[in-house]
Structure formats: C-alpha cells, structure tokens
Design an enzyme around this catalytic site. Structure first.
Site, PDB file in Angstrom:
ATOM      1  N   LYS A  43       4.505 -11.721   3.335  1.00  0.00           N
ATOM      2  CA  LYS A  43       3.057 -11.912   3.151  1.00  0.00           C
ATOM      3  C   LYS A  43       2.767 -12.038   1.668  1.00  0.00           C
ATOM      4  O   LYS A  43       3.270 -11.239   0.869  1.00  0.00           O
ATOM      5  CB  LYS A  43       2.252 -10.747   3.727  1.00  0.00           C
TER       6      LYS A  43
ATOM      7  N   GLU B  82      -9.332  -9.814   4.049  1.00  0.00           N
ATOM      8  CA  GLU B  82      -9.701  -8.442   3.678  1.00  0.00           C
ATOM      9  C   GLU B  82     -11.019  -8.397   2.910  1.00  0.00           C
ATOM     10  O   GLU B  82     -11.295  -9.249   2.059  1.00  0.00           O
ATOM     11  CB  GLU B  82      -8.603  -7.809   2.813  1.00  0.00           C
TER      12      GLU B  82
ATOM     13  N   ASP C 194       5.400  -7.296   2.735  1.00  0.00           N
ATOM     14  CA  ASP C 194       4.553  -7.695   1.609  1.00  0.00           C
ATOM     15  C   ASP C 194       5.413  -8.101   0.418  1.00  0.00           C
ATOM     16  O   ASP C 194       6.347  -7.378   0.044  1.00  0.00           O
ATOM     17  CB  ASP C 194       3.672  -6.514   1.174  1.00  0.00           C
TER      18      ASP C 194
ATOM     19  N   SER D 277       0.827  -1.216   0.000  1.00  0.00           N
ATOM     20  CA  SER D 277       0.000   0.000   0.000  1.00  0.00           C
ATOM     21  C   SER D 277       0.852   1.252   0.000  1.00  0.00           C
ATOM     22  O   SER D 277       0.374   2.335  -0.336  1.00  0.00           O
ATOM     23  CB  SER D 277      -0.914  -0.002   1.232  1.00  0.00           C
TER      24      SER D 277
END
Length: 263
Positions: free
Chosen positions: A112, A181, A83, A45
């Site tokens: 992740k 999510e 990530d 993000s």
C-alpha cells in the site's frame, strides 16, 4: 476453513458486500482477526501503537517486513497488505526495488502506498512489474508534517474534484483497491462511486465499499488519544490492567500458583 480472498474477489466485492479490513502487527492478533477480516493491513501505524513513536515517519522497511512475516504466519488464510513506509517510494526505481524486497522476503499479497495523482506513475510502474498495489488517498499520515497536521479533506468543491481525480488516476494506474482516509462522508461516497475498484474508508463515512480500523484503537488498547471516527468495541486497556493487577496481587499474597497450577 476460511477461503482466502484474492484480488479478483476483492474487486467483485464492490458490487456485493462491504469489505472488512483491520490492522495487525503480529501473529497472535492476526490469528484472532483472521475469521472476521477480509483483509489484514500491516500498517505503518505500528510505529505509534507498537513502537511508541509519535508518528509513522520513522518506520523502516525492515520493520514492515518483520511484522508482515509475523502477520502472515498467524493468518495464513487472510489477504495481507503491507504498508510501504515513508521514504521508500519517492521515485519509481526506489519504489520498485523496495516493493520487490517486500515480495521476495514476505508472503504479502500487496503493498500500500499513499498518494493520488502525484503517485500514479509510481503505482503504474509497480503494477506493470508484477507488484499488486492498494492505494491510499485523502488524509495521508505520512504527509502530516508538510500539511501542518492531520486535516480532514473534502471540505471544498476543489478538494472534492481533486479526490475524485486522485481515485481515478490510481485506478487507471492499476491499483485493485484503495483506502480513503479522513474525508467528509458525502464526498467519500462520491469518490467511491467514481471508480470501479473498492474504496475502503477510515474516517470517511459509511457509504464506501468497506472499512478499516487500527486494532489497538477499536479494542481500546491505545490510550493516548481516540480519533473521532473510532468506535471502541472493547475497553481493552482497562481489562488488561485489571487482569495484570489481579495477577500481581495473587503473587504478592502467595495465592498463585495454587496446587492445580503446580507440577
């Protein structure tokens, strides 16, 4: 001094207390978050909130390594999750090579990756080779183009069964926890109950094993849009703008620096 969590303590938390996860991209904010967060996610993000891009897809492995090192430097007693960006785990060989690079070049505690049943073989390959993996199921930001946008999951019985199968596959492959999510709250709760590892929600209701938010969203720093699931705990953008405007005004009026700020 705060005691750093481990994979063992994270797993045990499922039957004990909800886990607190927050994103961070640099040492400054990571240090501020360290005492409150059990886990810090260096999320892709950052490509949107830090780099100003429209989505996460162009984030590179080099970017993630750079920011992970910064976060680890600022929060030495936090469990840090890196990530794996889009395109770095399309097959088992690429995934292992890139995950090894993360582990060799950063102190990250785990990586992740997004995906469920379809990525279970990759998760298994990583965990079998000494790479700790946090899974990510439900709404997958890296897949938003192929899915025609960001779509809430768990609206049908078939989607619920698919999500439970995803969670179980990732757990069986060796993931020690997973993010879920953009999933209907009642379905997310069932998914969390279906596995023995913690399921950390974002936009997935309260009845899971923890929560994660993007820090720039929850501090009100990212102004372009606010997802429905985000609670703003601070109107950060307004506070920063007011402070900088005050500074600029004092500079123009020669009110800063005063004598106490001068050598």
């Amino acid at each position: 001094m705060k005691k750093k969590m481990t994979i063992t303590s994270i797993k045990k938390a499922k039957a004990d207390k909800p886990l607190v996860m927050i994103t961070a991209y640099d040492a400054l904010f990571a240090k501020l978050f360290e005492n409150s967060a059990d886990m810090i996610l260096v999320g892709d993000s950052l490509n949107m909130s830090f780099a100003g891009k429209n989505d996460t897809l162009s984030a590179s492995l080099e970017q993630m390594i750079y920011h992970t090192n910064a976060v680890c430097a600022g929060a030495k007693n936090s469990f840090v999750v890196c990530d794996m960006p889009f395109g770095t785990y399309v097959n088992k060989d690429d995934a292992l090579r890139n995950a090894i690079k993360v582990f060799q070049e950063t102190p990250a505690d785990c990586v992740k990756i997004e995906g469920g049943l379809d990525k279970a073989d990759i998760v298994k390959h990583l965990t079998s080779n000494g790479i700790a993996v946090c899974g990510h199921i439900g709404l997958l930001p890296q897949a938003f183009r192929s899915e025609g946008g960001y779509k809430v999951k768990g609206k049908t019985e078939d989607e619920k069964r698919s999500l439970i199968a995803d969670a179980k596959a990732i757990e069986e492959a060796g993931a020690f926890c997973m993010v879920i999510e953009g999933v209907k709250a009642d379905v997310a709760a069932e998914v969390a109950k279906s596995v023995e590892v913690p399921v950390i929600g974002i936009g997935a209701g309260v009845d899971v094993d923890g929560q994660v938010l993007v820090f720039s969203d929850m501090l009100g720093l990212f102004e372009e849009f606010t997802p429905k699931f985000v609670k703003k705990y601070l109107d950060g953008a307004l506070l920063v703008k007011d402070a900088v405007a005050n500074y600029a005004d004092e500079v123009v009026k020669r009110e800063f620096p005063k004598e106490e700020h001068t050598y």
